[in-house]
Design an enzyme around this catalytic site. Structure first.
Site, PDB file in Angstrom:
ATOM      1  N   LYS A  57      46.317  45.923  36.511  1.00 12.57           N
ATOM      2  CA  LYS A  57      45.707  45.646  37.818  1.00 12.57           C
ATOM      3  C   LYS A  57      44.429  46.588  37.850  1.00 12.57           C
ATOM      4  O   LYS A  57      44.634  47.857  38.201  1.00 12.57           O
ATOM      5  CB  LYS A  57      46.618  46.092  39.093  1.00 12.57           C
ATOM      6  CG  LYS A  57      46.167  45.445  40.193  1.00 12.57           C
ATOM      7  CD  LYS A  57      47.286  45.180  41.226  1.00 12.57           C
ATOM      8  CE  LYS A  57      46.756  45.013  42.826  1.00 12.57           C
ATOM      9  NZ  LYS A  57      46.148  43.717  42.975  1.00 12.57           N
TER      10      LYS A  57
HETATM   11  N1  PXG Z   1      47.564  38.083  41.428  1.00 12.88           N
HETATM   12  C1  PXG Z   1      46.621  38.737  41.666  1.00 12.88           C
HETATM   13  C2  PXG Z   1      45.494  38.809  40.659  1.00 12.88           C
HETATM   14  C3  PXG Z   1      46.761  39.704  42.499  1.00 12.88           C
HETATM   15  O1  PXG Z   1      45.406  40.677  42.548  1.00 12.88           O
HETATM   16  C4  PXG Z   1      48.835  38.964  43.019  1.00 12.88           C
HETATM   17  C5  PXG Z   1      48.711  38.037  42.235  1.00 12.88           C
HETATM   18  C6  PXG Z   1      50.018  39.437  44.003  1.00 12.88           C
HETATM   19  O2  PXG Z   1      50.779  40.477  43.683  1.00 12.88           O
HETATM   20  P1  PXG Z   1      51.682  41.125  44.599  1.00 12.88           P
HETATM   21  O3  PXG Z   1      52.249  42.237  43.804  1.00 12.88           O
HETATM   22  O4  PXG Z   1      50.752  42.052  45.742  1.00 12.88           O
HETATM   23  O5  PXG Z   1      52.854  40.278  45.141  1.00 12.88           O
HETATM   24  C7  PXG Z   1      47.765  39.921  43.215  1.00 12.88           C
HETATM   25  C8  PXG Z   1      47.613  41.147  44.381  1.00 12.88           C
HETATM   26  C9  PXG Z   1      43.348  42.872  48.234  1.00 12.88           C
HETATM   27  C10 PXG Z   1      44.903  42.700  47.744  1.00 12.88           C
HETATM   28  O6  PXG Z   1      43.264  43.621  49.115  1.00 12.88           O
HETATM   29  C11 PXG Z   1      45.135  41.879  46.507  1.00 12.88           C
HETATM   30  C12 PXG Z   1      46.367  42.017  46.114  1.00 12.88           C
HETATM   31  C13 PXG Z   1      47.254  42.685  46.859  1.00 12.88           C
HETATM   32  C14 PXG Z   1      47.147  43.128  48.059  1.00 12.88           C
HETATM   33  C15 PXG Z   1      45.784  43.408  48.284  1.00 12.88           C
HETATM   34  O7  PXG Z   1      42.444  42.129  47.919  1.00 12.88           O
HETATM   35  N2  PXG Z   1      46.509  41.402  44.858  1.00 12.88           N
END
Ligand code: PXG
Length: 285
Positions: A151
């Site tokens: 990430k």
């Molecule tokens: N795929 C991608 C590419 C992400 O960036 C998820 C899946 C879901 O992962 P989690 O662990 O959250 O279930 C993500 C998560 C934002 C924001 O502010 C982005 C994410 C999570 C929270 C906030 O853009 N991405």
């Protein structure tokens, strides 16, 4: 009082929370981040988010300058100072300020940043009626080039796909991997329901291993639903009975149309609604 932002052990008013223009996080997207949620003052799966942040950092050879325990304490303290119980937390660790060159060895002081804020959810109607999404033509990063499991602060791949989604009037877009298989959406993982089974792309499809994804897989298994991680095509999406997305911000959200094709009955299905309810209970328990 202005919202307080944590940078490197200190709290600053939101408008004074700044880092160097020489920080390689800005110059090169050299750094890692996490997005988390708190419910009633408790951060959802904090330890898993910390583990993922530490793994992301390790993958880019970035040493986080504080311990996980200190980070956890700082997260909880920052939430408390800001009086946020149900909120959003962004953790950022940058490479630190350096010279105008790629060399990470010529940087110092990785910056640890904690931003907490009130959460802005997708409108309620999306949860009730379901989302429409489109497939982006932008391919998800090749895992051998920049592994989506990291990430990292370089989210341009996702932003390019998001722009395509927005252009089509959608808030999310489906991304395929370099083999043309379903990977994930720009900020959410994807699930299908077919014949009562829950299907989702495996880690090696080139995805972020979502923490919400893992929680939903556990919930489904606990509810007696067979969960399978397998390679999926766009065809599998089109002929699915149900489709939904998972993410820290979105939680569990139904998808009712993909590339202009209604999924199943074109309304949020029973398995999706059951898992939305179970997730809601888990997060708020
Ligand atoms: N795929 C991608 C590419 C992400 O960036 C998820 C899946 C879901 O992962 P989690 O662990 O959250 O279930 C993500 C998560 C934002 C924001 O502010 C982005 C994410 C999570 C929270 C906030 O853009 N991405």
């Amino acid at each position: 009082m202005a919202l307080q932002v944590y940078i490197d052990g200190q709290l600053y008013d939101k408008e004074n929370a700044k880092i160097s223009v020489y920080d390689h996080g800005l110059l090169y997207g050299d750094g890692v981040f996490e997005g988390m949620r708190s419910y009633s003052g408790k951060v959802f799966r904090l330890q898993q988010h910390l583990d993922r942040l530490w793994d992301s950092a390790k993958a880019i050879a970035l040493a986080i300058p504080i311990t996980q325990a200190a980070m956890a304490q700082a997260v909880n303290d920052t939430l408390q100072v800001n009086g946020i119980r149900d909120g959003y937390i962004r953790l950022v660790v940058t490479r630190g300020a350096g010279t105008l060159g790629l060399d990470p060895n010529r940087t110092s002081n990785p910056q640890v940043i904690i931003i907490t804020d009130h959460v802005s959810l997708y409108p309620r109607e999306f949860y009730e009626q379901g989302l429409e999404i489109v497939t982006a033509s932008t391919t998800r990063n090749h895992p051998a080039a920049l592994n989506p499991r990291i990430k990292s602060l370089n989210y341009l791949n996702n932003i390019l796909a998001k722009l395509e989604g927005m252009k089509a009037g959608c808030i999310e877009a489906l991304m395929l991997n370099h083999k043309g298989e379903v990977a994930e959406c720009t900020g959410d993982n994807i699930f299908l329901v077919r014949g009562g089974q829950l299907l989702t792309p495996p880690t090696d499809a080139g995805i972020l291993e979502g923490i919400t994804r893992a929680a939903v897989m556990e919930l489904a298994t606990g509810a007696g639903i067979l969960v399978r991680e397998l390679s999926l095509s766009r065809h599998d999406v089109y002929v699915a009975d149900e489709c939904f997305l998972t993410g820290s911000a979105a939680e569990v959200i139904p998808v009712v149309k993909v590339d202009n094709r209604p999924i199943g009955q074109g309304t949020p299905g029973p398995v999706t609604r059951d898992l939305m309810r179970r997730f809601h209970e888990l997060a708020r328990s």
